[in-house]
Design an enzyme around this catalytic site. Sequence first.
Site, PDB file in Angstrom:
ATOM      1  N   GLY A   9       0.865  -1.179   0.000  1.00 18.95           N
ATOM      2  CA  GLY A   9       0.000   0.000   0.000  1.00 18.95           C
ATOM      3  C   GLY A   9       0.894   1.219   0.000  1.00 18.95           C
ATOM      4  O   GLY A   9       2.127   1.095   0.016  1.00 18.95           O
ATOM      5  N   MET A  11       2.519   4.753   1.622  1.00 22.31           N
ATOM      6  CA  MET A  11       2.984   5.104   2.961  1.00 22.31           C
ATOM      7  C   MET A  11       1.758   5.435   3.825  1.00 22.31           C
ATOM      8  O   MET A  11       0.717   5.865   3.324  1.00 22.31           O
ATOM      9  CB  MET A  11       3.893   6.348   2.909  1.00 22.31           C
ATOM     10  CG  MET A  11       5.254   6.080   2.307  1.00 22.31           C
ATOM     11  SD  MET A  11       6.293   7.564   2.289  1.00 22.31           S
ATOM     12  CE  MET A  11       6.560   7.841   4.044  1.00 22.31           C
ATOM     13  N   ASP A  12       1.893   5.196   5.123  1.00 25.82           N
ATOM     14  CA  ASP A  12       0.888   5.651   6.086  1.00 25.82           C
ATOM     15  C   ASP A  12      -0.486   4.993   5.912  1.00 25.82           C
ATOM     16  O   ASP A  12      -1.500   5.587   6.249  1.00 25.82           O
ATOM     17  CB  ASP A  12       0.746   7.187   5.979  1.00 25.82           C
ATOM     18  CG  ASP A  12       0.049   7.787   7.179  1.00 25.82           C
ATOM     19  OD1 ASP A  12       0.142   7.213   8.276  1.00 25.82           O
ATOM     20  OD2 ASP A  12      -0.612   8.838   7.014  1.00 25.82           O
ATOM     21  N   GLY A  14      -1.058   1.800   7.127  1.00 27.02           N
ATOM     22  CA  GLY A  14      -1.264   0.822   8.205  1.00 27.02           C
ATOM     23  C   GLY A  14      -0.491  -0.480   8.047  1.00 27.02           C
ATOM     24  O   GLY A  14      -0.790  -1.463   8.729  1.00 27.02           O
ATOM     25  N   LYS A  15       0.523  -0.504   7.214  1.00 23.00           N
ATOM     26  CA  LYS A  15       1.266  -1.758   6.978  1.00 23.00           C
ATOM     27  C   LYS A  15       1.984  -2.239   8.241  1.00 23.00           C
ATOM     28  O   LYS A  15       1.901  -3.415   8.593  1.00 23.00           O
ATOM     29  CB  LYS A  15       2.303  -1.565   5.851  1.00 23.00           C
ATOM     30  CG  LYS A  15       1.697  -1.147   4.526  1.00 23.00           C
ATOM     31  CD  LYS A  15       2.752  -0.966   3.466  1.00 23.00           C
ATOM     32  CE  LYS A  15       3.783   0.103   3.777  1.00 23.00           C
ATOM     33  NZ  LYS A  15       3.221   1.473   3.937  1.00 23.00           N
ATOM     34  N   GLU A  84       9.193  -2.971   5.866  1.00 22.47           N
ATOM     35  CA  GLU A  84      10.006  -2.110   4.988  1.00 22.47           C
ATOM     36  C   GLU A  84      10.699  -2.960   3.920  1.00 22.47           C
ATOM     37  O   GLU A  84      11.879  -2.748   3.585  1.00 22.47           O
ATOM     38  CB  GLU A  84      11.026  -1.284   5.794  1.00 22.47           C
ATOM     39  CG  GLU A  84      10.441  -0.449   6.934  1.00 22.47           C
ATOM     40  CD  GLU A  84       9.545   0.711   6.504  1.00 22.47           C
ATOM     41  OE1 GLU A  84       9.446   0.990   5.288  1.00 22.47           O
ATOM     42  OE2 GLU A  84       8.918   1.323   7.390  1.00 22.47           O
TER      43      GLU A  84
END
Length: 213
Positions: A9, A11-12, A14-15, A84
Amino acid sequence: MAELVFFSGTMDCGKSTLALQLDHNHAARGRRGLIFSRDDRAGSDRLSSRLGLEVVAREVRDDTDFWALVTAEPDPVDYLVCDEAQFYSPAQVEQLARLVDETEIDVFAFGITADFRTRLFPGSARLVELADRVEVLQVESLCWCGRRATHNARTVDGRMVVEGDQVVVGDVRAGSGVIGYEVLCRRHHMRRMTTVVARKQAAEDGFPLDLPR
Ligand SMILES: Nc1ncnc2c1ncn2[C@@H]1O[C@H](COP(=O)(O)OP(=O)(O)O)[C@@H](O)[C@H]1O
Ligand SMILES: Cc1cn([C@H]2C[C@H](O)[C@@H](COP(=O)(O)O)O2)c(=O)[nH]c1=O
């Protein structure tokens, strides 16, 4: 049957939160997992979520060999959480796939697919090529216009920059003069229209936009 799953998804979205939840649920059922990350914003040897949770993780480096490291573990390993993962090398992703196939260890990888220039990270490209499943996160991050955010813009003082190294660790909320990021829909990414630019243009047009700062 073990799986290599790539949760992806912008950035930001919820991964890292999902990575921590997934680890919690598997560990709660007695499964043994190892947590990896690379260049987390919170620092080395960390996996952190913007919701405030943070755990110790094994830092992935250029010379990390997942196959050698995991097969040398004294106790059986059931799953790996790899955050990451866009920063991993293609060779490291291949080691993860081999672990799934030859040792029946589940690998849950989390990362963004594309960089600030909309180009795939080499590690993410290999994950898309090799994963049993690619899961796009259900929690949508939104562009300032309200559409689903699909692209990551790199910013300085809120304005998009299009030159620079592929990897620059940073956050969606950055101070002035610092490299930051903003998630945008494709239309506004293509037009380089970040919140700051949209607000300024609307004010000039006489229709001020009430966007959160
Ligand atoms: N104060 C908050 N209250 C509720 N949810 C929040 C808050 N701050 C962040 N979040 C949620 O956390 C998500 C970011 O989570 P994180 O795991 O850090 O993202 P990622 O790893 O994809 O960059 C946001 O999309 C939002 O849903
Ligand atoms: C788009 C883009 C991002 N990055 C960095 C910025 C952050 O440190 C991570 C993404 O972390 P998140 O948990 O998904 O928010 O990637 C980068 O180095 N280069 C880029 O182009």
